[in-house]
Design a protein around this motif. Sequence first.
Motif, PDB file in Angstrom:
ATOM      1  N   ALA A 195      66.873  19.587  44.041  1.00 34.69           N
ATOM      2  CA  ALA A 195      65.784  19.996  44.925  1.00 34.69           C
ATOM      3  C   ALA A 195      64.554  20.184  44.051  1.00 34.69           C
ATOM      4  O   ALA A 195      64.469  21.151  43.285  1.00 34.69           O
ATOM      5  N   GLY A 196      63.620  19.239  44.136  1.00 37.03           N
ATOM      6  CA  GLY A 196      62.431  19.312  43.287  1.00 37.03           C
ATOM      7  C   GLY A 196      62.801  19.196  41.820  1.00 37.03           C
ATOM      8  O   GLY A 196      63.460  18.243  41.401  1.00 37.03           O
ATOM      9  N   ASP A 197      62.409  20.201  41.004  1.00 36.57           N
ATOM     10  CA  ASP A 197      62.720  20.204  39.574  1.00 36.57           C
ATOM     11  C   ASP A 197      64.038  20.891  39.263  1.00 36.57           C
ATOM     12  O   ASP A 197      64.398  21.025  38.086  1.00 36.57           O
ATOM     13  N   THR A 198      64.774  21.350  40.273  1.00 36.59           N
ATOM     14  CA  THR A 198      65.999  22.114  40.042  1.00 36.59           C
ATOM     15  C   THR A 198      67.233  21.269  40.303  1.00 36.59           C
ATOM     16  O   THR A 198      67.353  20.615  41.351  1.00 36.59           O
ATOM     17  N   LEU A 199      68.140  21.297  39.332  1.00 40.62           N
ATOM     18  CA  LEU A 199      69.461  20.701  39.498  1.00 40.62           C
ATOM     19  C   LEU A 199      70.458  21.833  39.732  1.00 40.62           C
ATOM     20  O   LEU A 199      70.630  22.701  38.876  1.00 40.62           O
ATOM     21  N   HIS A 200      71.073  21.862  40.907  1.00 39.49           N
ATOM     22  CA  HIS A 200      72.099  22.853  41.221  1.00 39.49           C
ATOM     23  C   HIS A 200      73.461  22.320  40.777  1.00 39.49           C
ATOM     24  O   HIS A 200      73.781  21.147  41.009  1.00 39.49           O
ATOM     25  N   LEU A 201      74.278  23.187  40.174  1.00 43.20           N
ATOM     26  CA  LEU A 201      75.600  22.804  39.684  1.00 43.20           C
ATOM     27  C   LEU A 201      76.610  23.881  40.070  1.00 43.20           C
ATOM     28  O   LEU A 201      76.268  25.071  40.098  1.00 43.20           O
ATOM     29  N   ALA A 202      77.849  23.471  40.320  1.00 47.14           N
ATOM     30  CA  ALA A 202      78.896  24.455  40.600  1.00 47.14           C
ATOM     31  C   ALA A 202      80.266  23.846  40.362  1.00 47.14           C
ATOM     32  O   ALA A 202      80.480  22.648  40.607  1.00 47.14           O
ATOM     33  N   VAL A 203      81.177  24.681  39.873  1.00 41.11           N
ATOM     34  CA  VAL A 203      82.592  24.330  39.769  1.00 41.11           C
ATOM     35  C   VAL A 203      83.383  25.473  40.388  1.00 41.11           C
ATOM     36  O   VAL A 203      83.129  26.643  40.085  1.00 41.11           O
ATOM     37  N   PHE A 204      84.343  25.139  41.264  1.00 43.10           N
ATOM     38  CA  PHE A 204      85.159  26.130  41.958  1.00 43.10           C
ATOM     39  C   PHE A 204      86.633  25.894  41.641  1.00 43.10           C
ATOM     40  O   PHE A 204      87.076  24.748  41.524  1.00 43.10           O
ATOM     41  N   LEU A 219      85.875  25.689  51.881  1.00 42.26           N
ATOM     42  CA  LEU A 219      85.050  26.691  52.538  1.00 42.26           C
ATOM     43  C   LEU A 219      84.047  27.295  51.565  1.00 42.26           C
ATOM     44  O   LEU A 219      82.868  27.484  51.906  1.00 42.26           O
ATOM     45  N   ALA A 220      84.488  27.576  50.333  1.00 48.82           N
ATOM     46  CA  ALA A 220      83.581  28.147  49.332  1.00 48.82           C
ATOM     47  C   ALA A 220      82.438  27.188  49.024  1.00 48.82           C
ATOM     48  O   ALA A 220      81.269  27.603  48.938  1.00 48.82           O
ATOM     49  N   ALA A 240      77.443  36.117  49.133  1.00 50.70           N
ATOM     50  CA  ALA A 240      77.549  35.633  50.505  1.00 50.70           C
ATOM     51  C   ALA A 240      78.800  34.768  50.682  1.00 50.70           C
ATOM     52  O   ALA A 240      79.462  34.816  51.732  1.00 50.70           O
ATOM     53  N   ILE A 241      79.140  33.964  49.669  1.00 47.27           N
ATOM     54  CA  ILE A 241      80.375  33.184  49.715  1.00 47.27           C
ATOM     55  C   ILE A 241      81.572  34.112  49.847  1.00 47.27           C
ATOM     56  O   ILE A 241      82.494  33.867  50.630  1.00 47.27           O
ATOM     57  N   GLU A 242      81.560  35.190  49.080  1.00 46.73           N
ATOM     58  CA  GLU A 242      82.666  36.144  49.149  1.00 46.73           C
ATOM     59  C   GLU A 242      82.806  36.719  50.560  1.00 46.73           C
ATOM     60  O   GLU A 242      83.923  36.852  51.081  1.00 46.73           O
ATOM     61  N   ARG A 243      81.704  37.034  51.189  1.00 45.18           N
ATOM     62  CA  ARG A 243      81.780  37.571  52.554  1.00 45.18           C
ATOM     63  C   ARG A 243      82.373  36.541  53.514  1.00 45.18           C
ATOM     64  O   ARG A 243      83.147  36.896  54.418  1.00 45.18           O
ATOM     65  N   VAL A 244      82.012  35.280  53.337  1.00 45.95           N
ATOM     66  CA  VAL A 244      82.579  34.233  54.187  1.00 45.95           C
ATOM     67  C   VAL A 244      84.091  34.136  53.984  1.00 45.95           C
ATOM     68  O   VAL A 244      84.863  34.039  54.957  1.00 45.95           O
ATOM     69  N   LEU A 245      84.531  34.154  52.727  1.00 48.89           N
ATOM     70  CA  LEU A 245      85.968  34.048  52.441  1.00 48.89           C
ATOM     71  C   LEU A 245      86.737  35.225  53.022  1.00 48.89           C
ATOM     72  O   LEU A 245      87.818  35.057  53.610  1.00 48.89           O
ATOM     73  N   ILE A 246      86.207  36.431  52.852  1.00 48.50           N
ATOM     74  CA  ILE A 246      86.891  37.614  53.373  1.00 48.50           C
ATOM     75  C   ILE A 246      86.894  37.597  54.894  1.00 48.50           C
ATOM     76  O   ILE A 246      87.890  37.957  55.542  1.00 48.50           O
ATOM     77  N   GLY A 247      85.789  37.150  55.486  1.00 45.57           N
ATOM     78  CA  GLY A 247      85.742  37.054  56.935  1.00 45.57           C
ATOM     79  C   GLY A 247      86.765  36.078  57.489  1.00 45.57           C
ATOM     80  O   GLY A 247      87.295  36.259  58.585  1.00 45.57           O
ATOM     81  N   GLU A 248      87.071  35.035  56.737  1.00 44.09           N
ATOM     82  CA  GLU A 248      88.020  34.021  57.194  1.00 44.09           C
ATOM     83  C   GLU A 248      89.460  34.371  56.860  1.00 44.09           C
ATOM     84  O   GLU A 248      90.370  34.204  57.686  1.00 44.09           O
TER      85      GLU A 248
END
Length: 408
Positions: A195-204, A219-220, A240-248
Amino acid sequence: MSSSPDVTGMLTGLLEASHLAELERLPSLVNEYAARAGLREVTIYLADLQQRVLRPLTGQEDALRIDATLAGRAFQEVRPLAKAGADGQVDHWWVPVLDGTGRLGVLRVRPPEDGQAAGDAMRHLASMVALLLVSYRHHSDSYARLVRTRPMNVAAEMQWNLMPPLTFANRRVTVGAVMEPAYEVGGDAFDYAIAGDTLHLAVFDAMGHDTSAGLTATLAMAACRNHRRQGMGLADNSEAIERVLIGEFGRATRFVTAIMADLDMATGLFRWVNRGHHPPVVIRHGRWVTTLRCAPAHPMGLNLNLPVVPCREQLEPGDRVVLYTDGITEARGRTAQEFGLRRFIDFVIRHHAAGLPVPETLRRLTHAVLDYHGGQLQDDATVLIVEWHGPEGRRYERPDDLRSALTG
């Protein structure tokens, strides 16, 4: 006297004809319109999911091993290679088929009979074929069947349909990823986006190695993307991810470890949060420089109320940041000895020094890990590597020199 090659007619004709054609018709369409540019006997080969063989789209030729053929070498090195005939003249070419910088397979092409140069025409044809393959594969079971060499479990089906491409590159970054066991992966997932100048990265890495783990990781990652696209920062997003996981799933029922990061491609500032995961590693000047330590919070889903600490590191041009899950380093061989972090990083450094493209290094790494473990992994193994080329990015002598975009 033969007519001059009509490259524009080849491309526009193929594009227009493809709109109402299914994948199975692509080989005949390609040959029909390639003839306008003097190209003959074009065969499309696709790499299987684990990138061990190249399989013909027609189904009429034998599969070719990537590690033992000229076609495989063209795929590995991301460059066209010629095969000479008995008379010493070029009999045919092997041309990489790339989705952007992601390797899909190769074309086998015979050049014009009159000896006219066909380099540009072949590259343009390969690019058009890649675009068409990508447009077909999302609604084609035939494509999925062709690139699989054995049945896939349900969890892996979910994960692979959610993952971004294994390779991405622009002038400022190169990204490469692998995920094994390809047909039985359960709780691992990786993600990246710009997004623009930002590269988002994640490993789960979700607890377990079954369909439930796949659901948790899916889901995460979906929650991460959703919150990120609403402008949420790293720490808030992880909470916020944690809240989604606990809610599910309920509290402490299913949990996920993760590294979530942002790279400012203009400055090289790398920011990340650690949710109970292995810390990232930085490779600089061809050696392992540091492990990026950051106070870890608890895995998402456990609700332990530990603080989420955002951390930062200033990268130098040429730095590679490596994110991984424990299936890579904790894979045990026949002697019960772990593959290990040191062996893993040394492998990446050694193949980087050999000038191999990032995706080729990762392809060989996963095969080395699988071979070390006798072909069977007891846990999911995922690697995500990003190389920052600097604020100005790389300058290429030729705009179509995609190999240099993938090679450190």
